[in-house]
Design a protein around this motif. Structure first.
Motif, PDB file in Angstrom:
ATOM      1  N   LYS A  51     -38.818 -11.931 -57.100  1.00 47.59           N
ATOM      2  CA  LYS A  51     -39.716 -11.032 -57.827  1.00 47.59           C
ATOM      3  C   LYS A  51     -40.188 -11.636 -59.149  1.00 47.59           C
ATOM      4  N   LEU A  53     -40.850 -14.575 -62.070  1.00 52.14           N
ATOM      5  CA  LEU A  53     -41.240 -15.976 -62.209  1.00 52.14           C
ATOM      6  C   LEU A  53     -40.302 -16.655 -63.200  1.00 52.14           C
ATOM      7  N   TRP A  57     -43.209 -20.741 -66.488  1.00 57.13           N
ATOM      8  CA  TRP A  57     -44.376 -20.786 -65.612  1.00 57.13           C
ATOM      9  C   TRP A  57     -45.503 -19.940 -66.177  1.00 57.13           C
ATOM     10  N   PRO A  59     -48.975 -19.092 -64.567  1.00 56.30           N
ATOM     11  CA  PRO A  59     -50.009 -19.215 -63.556  1.00 56.30           C
ATOM     12  C   PRO A  59     -51.388 -18.885 -64.126  1.00 56.30           C
ATOM     13  N   SER A  62     -53.629 -14.767 -60.357  1.00 51.93           N
ATOM     14  CA  SER A  62     -52.716 -14.125 -59.395  1.00 51.93           C
ATOM     15  C   SER A  62     -53.448 -13.035 -58.634  1.00 51.93           C
ATOM     16  N   THR A  63     -53.318 -13.082 -57.319  1.00 50.38           N
ATOM     17  CA  THR A  63     -53.951 -12.058 -56.487  1.00 50.38           C
ATOM     18  C   THR A  63     -53.009 -11.660 -55.354  1.00 50.38           C
ATOM     19  N   LEU A  64     -53.236 -10.464 -54.844  1.00 50.24           N
ATOM     20  CA  LEU A  64     -52.465  -9.982 -53.705  1.00 50.24           C
ATOM     21  C   LEU A  64     -53.008 -10.629 -52.436  1.00 50.24           C
ATOM     22  N   ASN A 123     -42.823 -13.237 -54.246  1.00 48.21           N
ATOM     23  CA  ASN A 123     -42.449 -11.871 -53.830  1.00 48.21           C
ATOM     24  C   ASN A 123     -43.013 -11.504 -52.454  1.00 48.21           C
ATOM     25  N   GLU A 127     -43.166  -6.340 -43.407  1.00 42.51           N
ATOM     26  CA  GLU A 127     -43.027  -4.946 -42.990  1.00 42.51           C
ATOM     27  C   GLU A 127     -43.283  -4.909 -41.485  1.00 42.51           C
ATOM     28  N   THR A 150     -47.796 -12.249 -53.695  1.00 45.84           N
ATOM     29  CA  THR A 150     -48.699 -12.534 -54.809  1.00 45.84           C
ATOM     30  C   THR A 150     -48.964 -14.039 -54.839  1.00 45.84           C
TER      31      THR A 150
ATOM     32  N   ILE B   2     -56.731  -5.813 -61.229  1.00 41.82           N
ATOM     33  CA  ILE B   2     -55.788  -6.811 -60.717  1.00 41.82           C
ATOM     34  C   ILE B   2     -54.781  -6.082 -59.830  1.00 41.82           C
ATOM     35  N   VAL B   3     -54.646  -6.545 -58.603  1.00 41.73           N
ATOM     36  CA  VAL B   3     -53.677  -5.929 -57.690  1.00 41.73           C
ATOM     37  C   VAL B   3     -52.679  -6.992 -57.260  1.00 41.73           C
ATOM     38  N   VAL B   4     -51.419  -6.822 -57.624  1.00 40.96           N
ATOM     39  CA  VAL B   4     -50.396  -7.796 -57.256  1.00 40.96           C
ATOM     40  C   VAL B   4     -49.126  -7.074 -56.832  1.00 40.96           C
ATOM     41  N   ASN B   5     -48.250  -7.786 -56.145  1.00 41.48           N
ATOM     42  CA  ASN B   5     -46.994  -7.131 -55.767  1.00 41.48           C
ATOM     43  C   ASN B   5     -45.796  -7.653 -56.558  1.00 41.48           C
ATOM     44  N   ILE B   6     -46.057  -8.310 -57.690  1.00 36.52           N
ATOM     45  CA  ILE B   6     -44.950  -8.648 -58.592  1.00 36.52           C
ATOM     46  C   ILE B   6     -44.921  -7.631 -59.725  1.00 36.52           C
ATOM     47  N   GLU B   7     -43.843  -7.654 -60.509  1.00 35.13           N
ATOM     48  CA  GLU B   7     -43.647  -6.586 -61.492  1.00 35.13           C
ATOM     49  C   GLU B   7     -44.471  -6.786 -62.756  1.00 35.13           C
ATOM     50  N   ILE B   9     -47.318  -9.696 -64.856  1.00 29.82           N
ATOM     51  CA  ILE B   9     -48.129 -10.899 -64.753  1.00 29.82           C
ATOM     52  C   ILE B   9     -47.940 -11.714 -66.023  1.00 29.82           C
ATOM     53  N   PRO B  10     -47.461 -12.957 -65.886  1.00 31.10           N
ATOM     54  CA  PRO B  10     -47.259 -13.799 -67.071  1.00 31.10           C
ATOM     55  C   PRO B  10     -48.556 -13.949 -67.854  1.00 31.10           C
ATOM     56  N   ASN B  79     -46.563  -4.285 -58.493  1.00 31.32           N
ATOM     57  CA  ASN B  79     -45.503  -3.872 -57.570  1.00 31.32           C
ATOM     58  C   ASN B  79     -46.034  -3.113 -56.352  1.00 31.32           C
ATOM     59  N   VAL B  80     -47.107  -3.628 -55.766  1.00 33.76           N
ATOM     60  CA  VAL B  80     -47.717  -2.967 -54.607  1.00 33.76           C
ATOM     61  C   VAL B  80     -46.846  -3.168 -53.361  1.00 33.76           C
ATOM     62  N   ARG B  81     -46.679  -2.112 -52.590  1.00 36.63           N
ATOM     63  CA  ARG B  81     -45.930  -2.167 -51.328  1.00 36.63           C
ATOM     64  C   ARG B  81     -46.772  -1.561 -50.212  1.00 36.63           C
ATOM     65  N   PHE B  82     -46.517  -2.045 -48.994  1.00 39.44           N
ATOM     66  CA  PHE B  82     -47.177  -1.466 -47.818  1.00 39.44           C
ATOM     67  C   PHE B  82     -46.125  -0.851 -46.904  1.00 39.44           C
ATOM     68  N   ALA B  83     -46.490   0.236 -46.259  1.00 36.51           N
ATOM     69  CA  ALA B  83     -45.612   0.808 -45.233  1.00 36.51           C
ATOM     70  C   ALA B  83     -46.484   1.245 -44.073  1.00 36.51           C
TER      71      ALA B  83
END
Lengths: 155, 112
Positions: A51, A53, A57, A59, A62-64, A123, A127, A150, B2-7, B9-10, B79-83
């Motif tokens: 989860k 970084l 680092w 970056p 960053s994109t999904l 991360n 599913e 990500t 911005i859409v990401v699944n990490i908690e 963004i640096p 922190n995006v999740r899919f179900a």
């Protein structure tokens, strides 16, 4: 007359199962070879399920990224699985379907990451769900897998 | 957005958390695709019609989630999740959820 119909039905279903066994095996072999090629091509992208970084680092983007697929197994293997189900135990014939689905979903995720110019996917989550299955037929038609992560460009 | 699944963004800092945002959709393919999938089940392999369904559902669910985040005044979803789940024959539900936040850029010096 009725015996004839039964005979035709039995021959037909055996034929379909036998065809499924041969065609399914050939198609699977081709798919696995394709997966191996794709994975080798995309091996440069680093993938982790972590989860956070590393602190140093930074970056630049960053994109999904997401990859998904629905996979099914052939009639013969479904029949074998039903037989194993009677006595219980490990159903190896379904394991290859799950493996193919997960690998395919990962390859598609990596392709999206590659298109975004990323060299790292962080991360990663996988599913899985069974889909299909009708009102009469309780069994699922296939399994679906969604891989998400990500994608980032680092360094 | 911005859409990401990490908690986090640096290089950015979470200024405020707007709460959980979600999007879901239930979709089905027409019966022709269901029949095609039934035939494909004989030899196994990818059920392309259903993969298509899954991709469309996901795009729809993500679009709805983004709409909600925009309404809340967020500029990112972390922190995006899919179900996924199958509801009835040939129909599947896809659910996307994440946390809407407002992000602000952090100066490089402040990071160091």
């Amino acid at each position: 007359m009725e015996a004839w119909i039964t005979l035709v039905f039995v021959v037909l279903s055996l034929g379909v199962t036998a065809f499924g066994a041969v065609a399914g095996m050939l198609l699977e072999r081709r798919h696995l070879a394709q997966l191996a090629r794709d994975e080798a091509e995309l091996a440069a992208i680093m993938v982790t399920s972590m989860k956070r970084l590393p602190r140093n680092w930074t970056p630049t983007s960053s994109t999904l990224v997401v990859g998904s697929t629905v996979m099914s197994t052939d009639a013969f293997r479904r029949w074998v699985a039903n037989l194993i189900n009677l006595v219980g135990g490990r159903i190896g014939v379904y394991e290859s379907m799950m493996e193919r689905a997960r690998r395919e979903a990962m390859v598609r995720l990596l392709r999206e990451a590659q298109a975004a110019g990323a060299n790292v996917v962080w991360n990663v989550r996988l599913e899985t769900a069974a889909i299909g299955g009708g009102e009469k037929d309780e069994r699922a038609k296939g399994i679906e897998v969604i891989a998400s992560g990500t994608a980032m460009r680092v360094g | 957005m911005i859409v990401v699944n990490i908690e986090s963004i640096p290089g950015t800092r979470v200024v405020s958390v707007k709460g959980l945002v979600q999007g879901n959709t239930v979709r089905a393919k027409h019966v022709g695709k269901d029949i095609a999938a039934g035939l494909k089940n004989i030899v196994g392999g990818e059920l392309k019609g259903y993969t298509e369904l899954l991709v469309e559902s996901r795009q729809e669910a993500v679009a709805r989630m983004i709409e909600q985040a925009q309404a809340l005044g967020a500029n990112a979803i972390v922190n995006v999740r899919f179900a996924t789940s199958s509801i009835t024959a040939g129909a599947s539900e896809l659910y996307a959820y994440g946390t809407a936040v407002v992000l602000a850029k952090v100066d490089d010096e402040a990071l160091a």
